[in-house]
Scaffold this motif. Structure first.
Motif, PDB file in Angstrom:
ATOM      1  N   ASN A 387       2.180  -1.507   9.923  1.00  0.00           N
ATOM      2  CA  ASN A 387       2.795  -0.290  10.107  1.00  0.00           C
ATOM      3  C   ASN A 387       3.783  -0.017   9.264  1.00  0.00           C
ATOM      4  O   ASN A 387       4.331   0.629   8.578  1.00  0.00           O
ATOM      5  N   ALA A 388       4.692  -0.908  10.435  1.00  0.00           N
ATOM      6  CA  ALA A 388       6.032  -0.879   9.539  1.00  0.00           C
ATOM      7  C   ALA A 388       6.195  -2.013   8.099  1.00  0.00           C
ATOM      8  O   ALA A 388       6.201  -1.518   7.219  1.00  0.00           O
ATOM      9  N   THR A 389       5.631  -1.991   7.743  1.00  0.00           N
ATOM     10  CA  THR A 389       5.493  -2.912   5.751  1.00  0.00           C
ATOM     11  C   THR A 389       4.855  -1.595   4.594  1.00  0.00           C
ATOM     12  O   THR A 389       5.135  -2.028   4.765  1.00  0.00           O
ATOM     13  N   LEU A 390       3.752  -1.624   5.811  1.00  0.00           N
ATOM     14  CA  LEU A 390       3.788  -0.022   5.138  1.00  0.00           C
ATOM     15  C   LEU A 390       4.330   0.847   4.666  1.00  0.00           C
ATOM     16  O   LEU A 390       4.706   1.511   3.289  1.00  0.00           O
ATOM     17  N   SER A 391       5.047   0.626   5.429  1.00  0.00           N
ATOM     18  CA  SER A 391       6.062   2.290   5.340  1.00  0.00           C
ATOM     19  C   SER A 391       7.501   1.574   4.735  1.00  0.00           C
ATOM     20  O   SER A 391       8.368   2.316   4.456  1.00  0.00           O
ATOM     21  N   LEU A 392       6.902   0.218   4.005  1.00  0.00           N
ATOM     22  CA  LEU A 392       8.949  -0.244   3.226  1.00  0.00           C
ATOM     23  C   LEU A 392       8.295   0.701   2.171  1.00  0.00           C
ATOM     24  O   LEU A 392       8.596   0.513   1.058  1.00  0.00           O
ATOM     25  N   GLN A 393       6.759   1.152   1.616  1.00  0.00           N
ATOM     26  CA  GLN A 393       6.438   1.397   0.340  1.00  0.00           C
ATOM     27  C   GLN A 393       7.845   2.216  -0.277  1.00  0.00           C
ATOM     28  O   GLN A 393       7.974   2.952  -1.585  1.00  0.00           O
ATOM     29  N   ASP A 394       8.241   3.417   0.836  1.00  0.00           N
ATOM     30  CA  ASP A 394       8.908   4.590   0.976  1.00  0.00           C
ATOM     31  C   ASP A 394      10.659   4.019  -0.167  1.00  0.00           C
ATOM     32  O   ASP A 394      11.720   4.509  -0.791  1.00  0.00           O
ATOM     33  N   ILE A 395      11.070   2.771   0.913  1.00  0.00           N
ATOM     34  CA  ILE A 395      12.125   2.317   0.693  1.00  0.00           C
ATOM     35  C   ILE A 395      12.277   0.857  -0.288  1.00  0.00           C
ATOM     36  O   ILE A 395      13.027   0.978  -1.343  1.00  0.00           O
ATOM     37  N   ALA A 396      11.116   0.297  -0.883  1.00  0.00           N
ATOM     38  CA  ALA A 396      11.648  -0.267  -1.785  1.00  0.00           C
ATOM     39  C   ALA A 396      10.303  -0.207  -2.749  1.00  0.00           C
ATOM     40  O   ALA A 396       9.277  -0.826  -2.425  1.00  0.00           O
ATOM     41  N   PRO A 397      10.160   1.367  -3.144  1.00  0.00           N
ATOM     42  CA  PRO A 397       8.794   0.741  -3.695  1.00  0.00           C
ATOM     43  C   PRO A 397       8.224   0.486  -5.030  1.00  0.00           C
ATOM     44  O   PRO A 397       7.284  -0.673  -5.671  1.00  0.00           O
ATOM     45  N   ASP A 398       9.868  -1.005  -5.691  1.00  0.00           N
ATOM     46  CA  ASP A 398       8.938  -1.462  -6.429  1.00  0.00           C
ATOM     47  C   ASP A 398       8.721  -3.054  -5.934  1.00  0.00           C
ATOM     48  O   ASP A 398       7.767  -4.295  -6.375  1.00  0.00           O
ATOM     49  N   ARG A 399       8.747  -3.377  -4.893  1.00  0.00           N
ATOM     50  CA  ARG A 399       8.388  -4.344  -4.251  1.00  0.00           C
ATOM     51  C   ARG A 399       6.549  -5.010  -3.482  1.00  0.00           C
ATOM     52  O   ARG A 399       6.263  -4.942  -3.294  1.00  0.00           O
ATOM     53  N   PHE A 400       6.180  -3.110  -2.782  1.00  0.00           N
ATOM     54  CA  PHE A 400       5.639  -2.959  -2.147  1.00  0.00           C
ATOM     55  C   PHE A 400       4.889  -1.976  -2.357  1.00  0.00           C
ATOM     56  O   PHE A 400       4.931  -0.512  -2.847  1.00  0.00           O
ATOM     57  N   HIS A 401       3.243  -2.006  -2.760  1.00  0.00           N
ATOM     58  CA  HIS A 401       2.302  -1.363  -3.130  1.00  0.00           C
ATOM     59  C   HIS A 401       0.511  -1.677  -2.651  1.00  0.00           C
ATOM     60  O   HIS A 401       0.294  -2.433  -2.555  1.00  0.00           O
ATOM     61  N   PHE A 402       0.708  -0.176  -1.702  1.00  0.00           N
ATOM     62  CA  PHE A 402      -0.486  -0.458  -0.856  1.00  0.00           C
ATOM     63  C   PHE A 402      -1.209   0.824  -1.051  1.00  0.00           C
ATOM     64  O   PHE A 402      -0.703   1.830  -1.247  1.00  0.00           O
ATOM     65  N   PRO A 403      -2.422   0.862  -0.829  1.00  0.00           N
ATOM     66  CA  PRO A 403      -3.737   1.788  -1.189  1.00  0.00           C
ATOM     67  C   PRO A 403      -3.262   2.778  -0.253  1.00  0.00           C
ATOM     68  O   PRO A 403      -4.112   4.440   0.399  1.00  0.00           O
ATOM     69  N   LEU A 455     -13.520  -4.740   6.690  1.00  0.00           N
ATOM     70  CA  LEU A 455     -13.600  -5.935   5.666  1.00  0.00           C
ATOM     71  C   LEU A 455     -13.087  -4.469   4.785  1.00  0.00           C
ATOM     72  O   LEU A 455     -12.050  -5.090   4.427  1.00  0.00           O
ATOM     73  N   GLY A 456     -13.399  -4.134   5.228  1.00  0.00           N
ATOM     74  CA  GLY A 456     -11.804  -2.330   3.455  1.00  0.00           C
ATOM     75  C   GLY A 456     -10.624  -2.546   3.941  1.00  0.00           C
ATOM     76  O   GLY A 456      -9.663  -2.414   2.488  1.00  0.00           O
ATOM     77  N   TYR A 457     -10.486  -2.411   4.698  1.00  0.00           N
ATOM     78  CA  TYR A 457      -9.318  -2.349   5.210  1.00  0.00           C
ATOM     79  C   TYR A 457      -8.250  -4.074   5.359  1.00  0.00           C
ATOM     80  O   TYR A 457      -7.158  -3.642   4.287  1.00  0.00           O
ATOM     81  N   ALA A 458      -8.846  -4.694   5.332  1.00  0.00           N
ATOM     82  CA  ALA A 458      -8.359  -6.352   4.545  1.00  0.00           C
ATOM     83  C   ALA A 458      -8.159  -6.319   3.523  1.00  0.00           C
ATOM     84  O   ALA A 458      -7.148  -6.703   3.322  1.00  0.00           O
ATOM     85  N   ARG A 459      -9.094  -5.229   2.984  1.00  0.00           N
ATOM     86  CA  ARG A 459      -8.921  -5.813   1.155  1.00  0.00           C
ATOM     87  C   ARG A 459      -7.427  -4.725   1.135  1.00  0.00           C
ATOM     88  O   ARG A 459      -6.579  -5.753   0.401  1.00  0.00           O
ATOM     89  N   GLU A 460      -7.053  -3.466   1.166  1.00  0.00           N
ATOM     90  CA  GLU A 460      -6.859  -2.713   0.560  1.00  0.00           C
ATOM     91  C   GLU A 460      -5.183  -3.285   1.530  1.00  0.00           C
ATOM     92  O   GLU A 460      -4.134  -3.907   0.316  1.00  0.00           O
ATOM     93  N   LEU A 461      -5.180  -4.199   2.358  1.00  0.00           N
ATOM     94  CA  LEU A 461      -4.006  -4.637   2.550  1.00  0.00           C
ATOM     95  C   LEU A 461      -3.499  -5.868   2.116  1.00  0.00           C
ATOM     96  O   LEU A 461      -2.808  -6.799   1.747  1.00  0.00           O
ATOM     97  N   GLY A 462      -4.707  -6.863   1.451  1.00  0.00           N
ATOM     98  CA  GLY A 462      -4.222  -7.990   0.792  1.00  0.00           C
ATOM     99  C   GLY A 462      -4.090  -9.299   2.018  1.00  0.00           C
ATOM    100  O   GLY A 462      -3.524 -10.760   1.519  1.00  0.00           O
ATOM    101  N   THR A 463      -4.541  -8.961   2.882  1.00  0.00           N
ATOM    102  CA  THR A 463      -5.148 -10.047   4.217  1.00  0.00           C
ATOM    103  C   THR A 463      -6.111 -10.862   4.370  1.00  0.00           C
ATOM    104  O   THR A 463      -6.549 -11.713   4.643  1.00  0.00           O
ATOM    105  N   MET A 464      -6.923 -10.935   3.138  1.00  0.00           N
ATOM    106  CA  MET A 464      -7.956 -11.486   3.335  1.00  0.00           C
ATOM    107  C   MET A 464      -8.146 -12.540   2.092  1.00  0.00           C
ATOM    108  O   MET A 464      -8.191 -11.651   0.823  1.00  0.00           O
ATOM    109  N   SER A 465      -8.971 -13.020   1.533  1.00  0.00           N
ATOM    110  CA  SER A 465      -8.855 -14.068   0.477  1.00  0.00           C
ATOM    111  C   SER A 465     -10.480 -13.745   0.234  1.00  0.00           C
ATOM    112  O   SER A 465     -10.775 -12.824   0.395  1.00  0.00           O
ATOM    113  N   ARG A 466     -10.279 -13.664  -1.624  1.00  0.00           N
ATOM    114  CA  ARG A 466     -11.191 -12.794  -2.681  1.00  0.00           C
ATOM    115  C   ARG A 466     -11.757 -12.735  -1.822  1.00  0.00           C
ATOM    116  O   ARG A 466     -13.492 -12.577  -2.457  1.00  0.00           O
TER     117      ARG A 466
END
Ligand SMILES: Cc1cc2nc3c(=O)[nH]c(=O)nc-3n(C[C@H](O)[C@H](O)[C@H](O)COP(=O)(O)OP(=O)(O)OC[C@H]3O[C@@H](n4cnc5c(N)ncnc54)[C@H](O)[C@@H]3O)c2cc1C
Ligand SMILES: NC(=O)c1ccc[n+]([C@@H]2O[C@H](COP(=O)([O-])OP(=O)(O)OC[C@H]3O[C@@H](n4cnc5c(N)ncnc54)[C@H](O)[C@@H]3O)[C@@H](O)[C@H]2O)c1
Length: 747
Positions: A387-403, A455-466
């Motif tokens: 959650n801390a990392t997801l909230s970085l989207q507001d601070i650094a939208p150029d570096r953090f993109h999550f759905p 599974l879907g969350y891991a995919r959205e967060l990018g924490t699981m290999s393809r």
């Protein structure tokens, strides 16, 4: 330098928080008192167990490290409750606690984006508004800055160790307590409470006489925790079982007057479910003995942990107690047991994201939130990091993109969701431990399906290999298609079918029976034989054989009447459609899912469709699926899921119905001028909170801490009665000023 995320503490919570944030792309710094002790097992050399195993699997599914480290460092693996239903089984491992710590430390040191620094934090720094955390100050005067701060200091805040009459200001025996940070948290306006936990003496391995002790070995097929683990053939060491004796109890009773627990020396509340030995002997005076597990702490088994003998009695009493136990008559204590009191932050002061409500950008995780256990800590750390990392989207939208903006897991999709929801809405005044009984929908929340649920969350967060995403998505598709087929096809008691059943050692049938029922039978395992049988039916009688007529199979609605009888006792204890409301996280996203295109249902996105929702939908409208599932190509995990879901089909459906019902009730709107005063069944505290917050819906009300499911039930009833009254009232103009009195007359 301004880090993205600063993690204070390198315990199980801190490790998960730091690793996941770094993995999600944040520049992370972890500050901890001793780098040597990152992920140290403060107490028991074991990970997992009942309820806790679920947490480890969920942590693993979301990208956490606890399961992976345990698979590398375990020295005994077992499934607890193996004879019971899958919902309450728990994977448990003894770990080599030295190896675990070293592995974790090296993992942290080798994680890209993660900087580790040995430091004792003494103060939280705020911005000029005084409402936002921006960094910390350490006890050597160095400041660290970050956009987000996560505190995971475990039992260290004002830690006070007790051994008999002796008291030491330690966060763990031998390590300094963290007193200034506790003061700093209070200064921020946070309310802190006091809890207590404890540990047992450790024994020199070579001084134990194992001759007459019962050996307790690991499982023949050792279960592992992580989905990334393959080729799993660990070396397993035995544990040993012994018991306390009459002499042990006598000794302890004689020394109650020296037990800090009873002399008033300890004020903190201890874990109810893991009492110390003096507590057990006082509370269960009629028991003549208590079971103890001797657990090796490392691969070399030089020291043993005496599980069940947590104590803070004076050292001389501990020595006598140990000598009174069979096998330990001449045992040498290497470390004495002790109790520890510590401060925790009342978790109702946190949002579901684990961010403080009062101080922005400050997250708390682990034992500081009132929990006990490595697994609970790891799960909280992981979610705080995410959650801390997801909230970085507001601070650094150029570096953090999550759905998504935040990850708040629901009670009906994870134990993590249950735990966080319990903590932030109800709070806790004793160390909180996860149990399967805490989950209302435990048939849906099994260890075996954690990966599919999340599974879907891991995919959205990018924490699981393809590769893993594709593998598990394929499984989900296979499971869904197979269940659709099995649910709507039948077997009739003809010769061919009976011989097929006999071949699988299954009892004969005497009436048309759904294939789902056959697959759900306890002894059923051979999917390949089932596929062969279905194909031979099709080959001999043509395609239509599978569609009905005289064939052994047909497409009729199922009668699962006797499915309940085949389900084991575990499922009979499944919660009856709970009427009460759950918290906001209980909100299923069913409506959202209904909108999804059919074809998307079984793709990687299908994590949003739970197994129960799927079964329910397939029951409502017969699926066009007529293709015999290619079971021989399915993974073992997919086949296991099909068997379990077939076996518990009815129960799973019932739980889903209750979730749907609750979802519908939470939509009820509350009029703006609704009067809470005078409603019998609502406590003064609840009335006050609701009157101030003025929630728009019951869902909003459920988010308010202290608003219990029971009070939501009462509210729902009143809203319902009010609506009914408004309908019959011909004038239909009930003035808002009259609402209180009209409600009173209704109640
Ligand atoms: C005596 C005892 C018995 C326990 N019994 C068990 C058990 O048998 N099984 C079980 O599951 N759980 C047990 N627990 C609880 C278990 O240890 C914790 O639940 C778990 O370790 C909590 O993890 P955590 O990450 O929140 O905190 P911890 O593991 O306590 O880690 C806290 C971290 O914060 C660091 N830290 C603290 N203050 C500061 C500061 N000011 N600055 C920088 N770093 C700081 C510490 O160095 C440490 O790395 C016991 C704990 C203790 C102490
Ligand atoms: N001392 C404290 O204050 C405190 C607080 C919280 C937790 N703990 C410890 O945390 C650990 C985890 O807690 P838990 O409640 O899940 O206990 P656990 O995992 O040790 O025990 C769970 C179940 O497994 C059984 N079991 C225990 N040791 C076993 C072994 N070696 N092999 C097989 N089965 C075993 C127990 O009888 C119990 O039924 C425990 O060791 C407990 O002592 C201690």
């Amino acid at each position: 330098m301004v880090y993205d995320v600063l993690v204070v503490g390198g315990g199980h919570a801190g490790l998960e928080a730091a690793c996941i944030a770094a993995r999600m792309g944040a520049r992370v710094c972890m500050l901890t008192i001793l780098v040597e002790n990152i992920a140290l097992a403060s107490c028991n050399p074991a990970i997992g167990g009942l309820g806790k195993g679920h947490l480890v699997k969920e942590v693993d599914a979301l990208g956490g490290v606890m399961g992976k480290i345990t698979d590398k460092c375990g020295i005994q693996y077992r499934i607890l409750n193996a004879s019971k239903g899958p919902a309450v089984r728990g994977t448990r491992a003894q770990i080599d606690m030295d190896l675990y710590r070293i592995y974790a430390r090296n993992l942290a040191l080798n994680t890209p984006n993660l900087t580790i620094s040995q430091a004792m934090v003494k103060e939280i720094l705020l911005d000029s508004t005084g409402q936002k955390a921006i960094g910390v100050r350490t006890n050597i005067g160095k400041d660290y800055y970050a956009h987000k701060l996560i505190i995971t200091t475990g039992t260290f805040l004002q830690g006070l160790v007790h051994i008999g009459e002796n008291r030491l200001e330690n966060g763990r025996f031998g390590e300094s307590a963290s007193n200034d940070l506790s003061t700093s948290l209070r200064d921020l306006g946070l309310t802190l409470g006091r809890l207590k936990t404890g540990t047992c003496p450790r024994i020199l391995g070579s001084s134990i006489d194992f001759t007459h002790l019962e050996q307790h070995s690991g499982d023949e097929n050792p279960p592992h925790f992580s989905y990334t683990t393959s080729e799993f053939t660990p070396t397993q060491l035995p544990c040993y079982i012994t018991y306390t004796t009459e002499r042990t109890h006598e000794l302890i009773r004689e020394n109650f007057h020296r037990a800090p627990l009873f002399t008033g020396q300890i004020n903190g509340v201890g874990p109810r479910y893991c009492p110390s030995i003096e507590d057990k002997i006082s509370r269960f005076a009629d028991k003549s003995r208590h079971q103890l597990f001797l657990e090796p702490q490392t691969t070399h088994a030089t020291e043993y942990y005496v599980n069940g003998l947590s104590t803070s009695l004076p050292y001389d009493v501990q020595e006598q107690v140990i000598a009174s136990i069979p096998g330990l008559e001449n045992a040498i204590i290497t470390r004495y047991g002790y109790a520890i009191e510590y401060d925790y932050v009342l978790p109702t002061q946190l949002h579901h994201t684990l961010e403080s409500k009062a101080i922005h950008s400050l997250y708390l995780a682990g034992q500081i939130n009132g929990t006990t256990g490595y697994e609970e800590a790891a799960a909280l750390g992981l979610l705080a990091g995410i959650n801390a990392t997801l909230s970085l989207q507001d601070i650094a939208p150029d570096r953090f993109h999550f759905p998504r903006k935040e990850l708040v897991l629901r009670r009906d999709e994870s134990y993590i969701g249950v735990m966080i929801d319990d903590l932030v809405t109800k709070g806790t005044n004793e160390p909180y431990r996860v149990f399967t009984s805490r989950a209302e929908y435990r048939l849906l929340l099994r260890e075996d399906n954690a990966i599919y649920r999340l599974l879907g969350y891991a995919r959205e967060l990018g924490t699981m290999s393809r590769e893993h995403i594709e593998r598990f998505a394929r499984d989900k598709q296979d499971i869904a298609q197979a269940l659709a087929f099995l649910r709507t096809h039948f077997i009739t008691p003809n010769k061919h079918a009976q011989s097929f059943l006999a071949q699988l050692n299954l009892p004969p049938i005497n009436q048309k029976t759904a294939l789902l029922h056959i697959v759900g039978k306890d002894g059923f395992r051979d999917f390949d034989a089932l596929e062969a049988f279905l194909r031979s039916e099709q080959d001999s009688k043509g395609d239509s054989a599978l569609l009905g007529g005289d064939s052994a199979l047909g497409r009729h609605s199922a009668d699962f009447g006797d499915l309940e009888a085949t389900a084991d006792h575990q499922s009979s204890s499944a919660p009856k459609s709970p009427k009460n409301y759950e918290s906001p996280t209980a909100m299923p996203r069913i409506l959202e899912e209904e909108k999804q295109a059919e074809c998307e249902k079984f793709t990687a996105d299908s994590h949003k469709t739970s197994e129960a929702q799927f079964l329910q939908k397939s029951a409502q409208k017969p699926t066009p699926e007529t293709k015999i599932p290619a079971f021989s190509h399915f993974s073992p995990a997919a086949k296991e899921q099909i068997h379990i879901q077939a076996k518990y089909h009815d129960y799973i459906q019932k739980q889903q119905a209750s979730i749907d019902n609750m979802h519908a009730q939470l939509q009820a709107t509350i009029p703006e001028d609704f009067c809470y005063q005078g409603i019998s069944g609502l406590s003064l505290e609840v009335v006050e909170k609701l009157s101030i917050a003025r929630p728009k819906t019951l869902f909003d009300a459920s988010k308010i801490s202290g608003i219990t499911p029971a009070s939501l039930d009462v509210l729902h009833l009143h809203l319902h009665l009010q609506a009914k009254r408004a309908k019959v009232d011909s004038s239909s103009k009930i003035a808002s000023s009259k609402q209180c009195s009209s409600l009173e007359s209704l109640s």
